[in-house]
Write a protein that holds these residues in place. Structure first.
Motif, mmCIF file in Angstrom:
data_model
loop_
_atom_site.group_PDB
_atom_site.id
_atom_site.type_symbol
_atom_site.label_atom_id
_atom_site.label_comp_id
_atom_site.label_asym_id
_atom_site.label_seq_id
_atom_site.Cartn_x
_atom_site.Cartn_y
_atom_site.Cartn_z
ATOM 1 N N PHE A 17 0.795 -1.198 -0.046
ATOM 2 C CA PHE A 17 -0.112 -0.022 -0.028
ATOM 3 C C PHE A 17 1.056 1.172 0.013
ATOM 4 C CE2 PHE A 17 -1.649 3.517 2.450
ATOM 5 C CZ PHE A 17 -2.835 3.869 1.723
ATOM 6 N N ALA A 75 2.325 1.661 -3.551
ATOM 7 C CA ALA A 75 1.292 2.114 -4.483
ATOM 8 C C ALA A 75 0.730 3.333 -4.331
ATOM 9 C CB ALA A 75 0.342 0.789 -4.429
ATOM 10 N N ASN A 76 0.426 3.639 -3.038
ATOM 11 C CA ASN A 76 -0.136 5.004 -2.893
ATOM 12 C C ASN A 76 0.907 5.950 -2.974
ATOM 13 O OD1 ASN A 76 -2.618 6.651 -1.902
ATOM 14 N ND2 ASN A 76 -1.253 6.893 -0.315
ATOM 15 N N TRP A 94 -6.235 4.249 -10.150
ATOM 16 C CA TRP A 94 -6.540 2.951 -10.397
ATOM 17 C C TRP A 94 -5.429 2.184 -11.027
ATOM 18 C CZ3 TRP A 94 -10.439 0.817 -8.580
ATOM 19 C CH2 TRP A 94 -11.665 1.394 -8.121
ATOM 20 N N CYS A 99 -2.111 2.643 -10.011
ATOM 21 C CA CYS A 99 -1.590 2.198 -8.896
ATOM 22 C C CYS A 99 -2.115 1.252 -8.021
ATOM 23 C CB CYS A 99 -1.172 3.400 -8.272
ATOM 24 S SG CYS A 99 -0.407 4.743 -9.076
ATOM 25 N N ALA A 100 -3.568 1.084 -7.930
ATOM 26 C CA ALA A 100 -4.169 0.216 -7.003
ATOM 27 C C ALA A 100 -4.077 -1.260 -8.067
ATOM 28 C CB ALA A 100 -5.718 0.425 -7.259
#
Length: 218
Positions: free
Chosen positions: A161, A164-165, A188, A190-191
Motif C-alpha cells: 500500500f 502503490a499510494n 486506479w 496504482c491500485a
C-alpha cells in the motif's frame, strides 16, 4: 530565513519522495519477486536466489549505499513529515486526505515490521551462521508460527500500500498528473499495481510453507 527553511523542506520532501520510489520501492518489487521463487523449493531458493546474491561483488557496499541509507533517510524524514502534519480526516473527509494519513500510518507500521524482519533474518544470522546457509528452512520455521505469519502478512500489505499510494501521490507532487481525472485514472493504475504486487508477495509467503523441501533442513 523562513524562505530558506521552506525551500530546504521542499527539496528534502522531493528527495524523500524520489528515494521512496528509487531505490527503496524498486528494491521492494525485486525482493518480493525474489521471495516468490520460494515456490520452487528449498534447493532452488537457497542456491539460485540466496546463493546468487551472496556471490555478488561488493554486496555489503551495495546493501549499505543502495538500500540501507536511502531507506533510513526515507523512514526518518517520514517521521518528520508526520510530526509536522495535522491529522484531521474527520474535518476533511476526502479520499485523498484519508489516503494521505493512511500513508503516514502505514509508514509507522513498516518501521516496526522492518525491525522484526531484519532482526529475524540479518541480525539473527550474525549469531547463527547456519541461517544464511539455509534461509528457506529458517523462514519456513518462522512462518509456520501463526503469529509470525500474520505479522508478515500485515507487513507485506502495508509495504505494498505504501508503495502503490506513494506512486500515486508522487505523480501529483512531481506534476505528472495535474487534473482530477488524470489523478483518478492513475490512481486506479496504482491500485492494480499494488494488487498484483500483494498477490506476488503472498505467493512468496505461502511458498515457504508449501513448496517441496520445506522444513527438510529444519
Amino acid at each position: 530565513m523562513s524562505s530558506s527553511i521552506h525551500n530546504a523542506h521542499f527539496l528534502l520532501r522531493r528527495v524523500h519522495s524520489l528515494l521512496g520510489l528509487l531505490p527503496v520501492g524498486a528494491f521492494l518489487v525485486f525482493h518480493l519477486w525474489e521471495n516468490s521463487q520460494s515456490r520452487l523449493g528449498a534447493a532452488h531458493y537457497n542456491e539460485q536466489v540466496v546463493g546468487a546474491l551472496k556471490g555478488m561483488n561488493y554486496l555489503p557496499l551495495i546493501e549499505i549505499t543502495v538500500i540501507a541509507l536511502p531507506l533510513l533517510f526515507h523512514a526518518l524524514y517520514g517521521l518528520v513529515i508526520i510530526r509536522a502534519g495535522r491529522a484531521e480526516p474527520a474535518q476533511y473527509p476526502f479520499l485523498r486526505n484519508r489516503l494521505y494519513w493512511l500513508q503516514r500510518l502505514s509508514g509507522l507500521g513498516l518501521i516496526l515490521f522492518l525491525l522484526l524482519h531484519v532482526g529475524l533474518t540479518r541480525i539473527a544470522g550474525l549469531f547463527d551462521p547456519s541461517i544464511a546457509d539455509d534461509l528457506f528452512a529458517h523462514m519456513h520455521g518462522a512462518l509456520s508460527q501463526p503469529l509470525v505469519f500474520a505479522l508478515y502478512l500485515i507487513g507485506l500489505l502495508l509495504a505494498v500500500f505504501h508503495l502503490a499510494n506513494g506512486l500515486a501521490t508522487a505523480a501529483i507532487a512531481w506534476g505528472l498528473t495535474t487534473s482530477a481525472e488524470a489523478q483518478r485514472q492513475f490512481g486506479w493504475v496504482c491500485a492494480g499495481f499494488g494488487l498484483a504486487l500483494a498477490l506476488l508477495g503472498i505467493h512468496g509467503l505461502l511458498g515457504f510453507l508449501t513448496a517441496s523441501g520445506a522444513g527438510a533442513s529444519a
